[in-house]
Design a protein around this motif. Structure first.
Motif, mmCIF file in Angstrom:
data_model
loop_
_atom_site.group_PDB
_atom_site.id
_atom_site.type_symbol
_atom_site.label_atom_id
_atom_site.label_comp_id
_atom_site.label_asym_id
_atom_site.label_seq_id
_atom_site.Cartn_x
_atom_site.Cartn_y
_atom_site.Cartn_z
ATOM 1 N N SER A 1 0.814 -1.217 0.000
ATOM 2 C CA SER A 1 0.000 0.000 0.000
ATOM 3 C C SER A 1 0.848 1.267 0.000
ATOM 4 N N ALA A 2 2.113 1.179 0.362
ATOM 5 C CA ALA A 2 3.030 2.331 0.317
ATOM 6 C C ALA A 2 4.457 1.800 0.244
ATOM 7 N N GLU A 3 5.321 2.551 -0.458
ATOM 8 C CA GLU A 3 6.685 2.068 -0.645
ATOM 9 C C GLU A 3 7.647 3.216 -0.910
ATOM 10 N N ILE A 4 8.916 2.941 -0.643
ATOM 11 C CA ILE A 4 10.008 3.853 -0.975
ATOM 12 C C ILE A 4 11.051 3.046 -1.734
ATOM 13 N N VAL A 5 11.518 3.585 -2.851
ATOM 14 C CA VAL A 5 12.520 2.918 -3.676
ATOM 15 C C VAL A 5 13.694 3.868 -3.880
ATOM 16 N N HIS A 6 14.910 3.349 -3.756
ATOM 17 C CA HIS A 6 16.122 4.140 -3.938
ATOM 18 C C HIS A 6 16.917 3.590 -5.128
ATOM 19 N N TYR A 7 17.107 4.417 -6.144
ATOM 20 C CA TYR A 7 17.929 4.063 -7.298
ATOM 21 C C TYR A 7 19.278 4.783 -7.209
ATOM 22 N N GLN A 8 20.328 4.118 -7.649
ATOM 23 C CA GLN A 8 21.642 4.753 -7.755
ATOM 24 C C GLN A 8 22.093 4.668 -9.215
ATOM 25 N N PHE A 9 22.420 5.845 -9.801
ATOM 26 C CA PHE A 9 22.893 5.908 -11.177
ATOM 27 C C PHE A 9 24.342 6.375 -11.209
ATOM 28 N N PRO A 10 25.123 5.857 -12.149
ATOM 29 C CA PRO A 10 26.531 6.251 -12.225
ATOM 30 C C PRO A 10 26.702 7.593 -12.933
ATOM 31 N N ALA A 11 27.921 8.101 -12.928
ATOM 32 C CA ALA A 11 28.246 9.284 -13.721
ATOM 33 C C ALA A 11 28.043 8.957 -15.198
ATOM 34 N N ARG A 12 27.612 9.938 -16.001
ATOM 35 C CA ARG A 12 27.384 9.710 -17.414
ATOM 36 C C ARG A 12 27.346 11.033 -18.142
ATOM 37 N N GLU A 13 27.950 11.076 -19.332
ATOM 38 C CA GLU A 13 27.919 12.235 -20.228
ATOM 39 C C GLU A 13 28.242 13.541 -19.510
ATOM 40 N N GLY A 14 29.273 13.518 -18.680
ATOM 41 C CA GLY A 14 29.687 14.727 -17.985
ATOM 42 C C GLY A 14 28.858 15.076 -16.781
ATOM 43 N N MET A 15 27.923 14.224 -16.394
ATOM 44 C CA MET A 15 27.073 14.480 -15.230
ATOM 45 C C MET A 15 27.513 13.608 -14.056
#
Length: 460
Positions: free
Chosen positions: A298-312
């Motif tokens: 009924s409720a949730e929290i999700v954490h994504y981790q993204f790597p560095a990419r295209e100068g970001m």
């Protein structure tokens, strides 16, 4: 391919006229693209597409209506009572229950709108693309990571025009927000918070025990499609199917393709390197925990981790639903509330707050917004407003530029969104993700949801 009215009825050219015309054509230096002339797989802009709708009782009827400038030649739904008003609106369209028969027997179809429940998006869209049909598929593009990858690759293979139905991607607001971030309005963005007030349907529940009869107008076997068979119950349709793991993608799948869209585009994201989640759980009497395996929580929290990419720089993206919210930004003035659904972009020089479809985007506090000089527009604009997203796809079908949310973009985006559900189904674990190979590398059991098994007789 159906030609425009009157084509093939022109008078014949004399040999003199023909030779003169041919000489003029040889002298010209302008190349006329094949899509302008027409031919197999190409519809000139002056002609109308022959469009079929599959799953027309809900959002599909709005998608079909947005394409009324074309020819609506076929309508398909497994429940003709639920879709009765749509069939009446288009009396010339052939009516079908089984999309497979429609695609095999009605040969005049150029393009197909798919707005069935999530679990049948992939099989319908794939069948259409394999027959050379352009496809518009409601969000989320698919229910699973593997299905999204297969549709992305199929669109490339069959060279058809595609679009996912996340209409905010065609808006002025999302383009403006991307331009601000690329302009450095808040510096390097290293964190994003996204949330929605969904679900607004029951989740965290068990499968119903009673087995009412199947309505006479409904083909239940076709509705279940590739998912495991179970007895019919009104708890699943026409709307609440989103809650059920076998049929939908929950609140994350429903709204993530809207709310997370700006972050995915503006920050040039692709596959996360890890994802983890926590969620609420239901209890029975005496505070006994209910191990629900039927619906999303009924409720949730999700954490994504993204790597560095295209100068970001690397970025963390956090998802909240079921009424959960991120911490209120200290920069937000007293009296201003967070929207019911929205995003906060956190940069090393400030923050941007916006609503579900990137609307009402503002640098906070407002004093910083007033001081900011907006950059010149750099992203091509699309005719906005009702039907603009569908018409963007129609133009692509006729040889125009690729639609804004074509599968080359929306396929990887959908993979990321529904990857979050994999973490929700494995709470408390940090799942390390190899996006290129669609594999959780540190938990083999978690890979089951990447490619859910299809029922016998169904395949991509």
């Amino acid at each position: 391919m159906t030609r425009a009215s009157g084509e093939g009825q022109r008078g014949r050219l004399s040999r003199r006229d023909f030779m003169g015309t041919a000489a003029a054509a040889m002298a010209a230096v302008t190349f006329v693209p094949r899509h302008v002339l027409g031919g197999p797989g190409n519809t000139p802009p002056s002609e109308k597409l022959n469009i079929a709708g599959v799953g027309i009782g809900g959002m599909g009827q709005n998608n079909v209506r947005a394409c009324e400038s074309e020819n609506i030649v076929a309508l398909c739904d497994v429940d003709w009572a639920y879709s009765a008003d749509v069939f009446k609106r288009y009396p010339k369209a052939r009516a079908w229950k089984d999309y497979r028969k429609m695609l095999d027997e009605q040969t005049d179809i150029d393009a197909v709108i798919v707005a069935t429940p999530d679990h049948t998006h992939a099989v319908v869209a794939m069948a259409a693309m394999q027959r050379g049909k352009h496809v518009y598929v409601q969000k989320p593009l698919t229910r699973s990571v593997h299905e999204a990858r297969m549709l992305t690759e199929a669109a490339r293979k069959y060279k058809v025009a595609t679009q996912m139905g996340n209409q905010g991607h065609s808006s002025e607001e999302i383009r403006m927000l991307c331009e601000w971030i690329w302009d450095g309005a808040i510096g390097n963005v290293h964190e994003v918070h996204c949330w929605t007030n969904r679900p607004v349907w029951p989740q965290g529940i068990d499968r119903p025990k009673d087995t009412p009869p199947v309505p006479d107008t409904l083909d239940w076997d076709l509705w279940v499609g590739p998912s495991p068979m179970r007895p019919y119950h009104p708890a699943y349709l026409p709307f609440n199917w989103r809650a059920w793991i076998d049929f939908g993608a929950g609140a994350l799948g429903d709204m993530g393709c809207h709310v997370m869209d700006a972050a995915f585009w503006a920050l040039k994201l692709k596959y996360p390197v890890s994802v983890e989640a926590s969620h609420s759980y239901e209890v029975h009497q005496m505070w006994t925990r209910f191990e629900n395996k039927e619906t999303y929580p009924s409720a949730e929290i999700v954490h994504y981790q993204f790597p560095a990419r295209e100068g970001m720089v690397p970025v963390k993206l956090h998802w909240y639903d079921g009424g959960l919210l991120p911490e209120r930004p200290a920069d937000l003035e007293p009296g201003r509330r967070l929207p019911e659904s929205g995003s906060i972009f956190v940069g090393d020089k400030g923050k941007i707050l916006c609503g579900t479809y990137s609307e009402n985007a503002r640098i906070i506090p407002e004093a910083k917004m007033r001081a900011y000089t907006r950059p010149a527009k750099s992203i091509p604009r699309i005719e906005d407003g009702p039907g603009g997203h569908e018409q963007d796809w129609v133009r692509a079908c006729k040889g125009g530029p690729a639609a804004s949310a074509n599968f080359g973009y929306s396929g990887p985006f959908t993979e990321t969104v529904v990857m979050g559900n994999l973490a929700v189904l494995n709470p408390g674990k940090k799942l390390e993700w190899d996006g290129e190979n669609m594999k959780v590398t540190n938990d083999e059991e978690a890979n089951a949801y990447v490619r859910p098994a299809f029922r016998d007789g169904w395949s991509l």
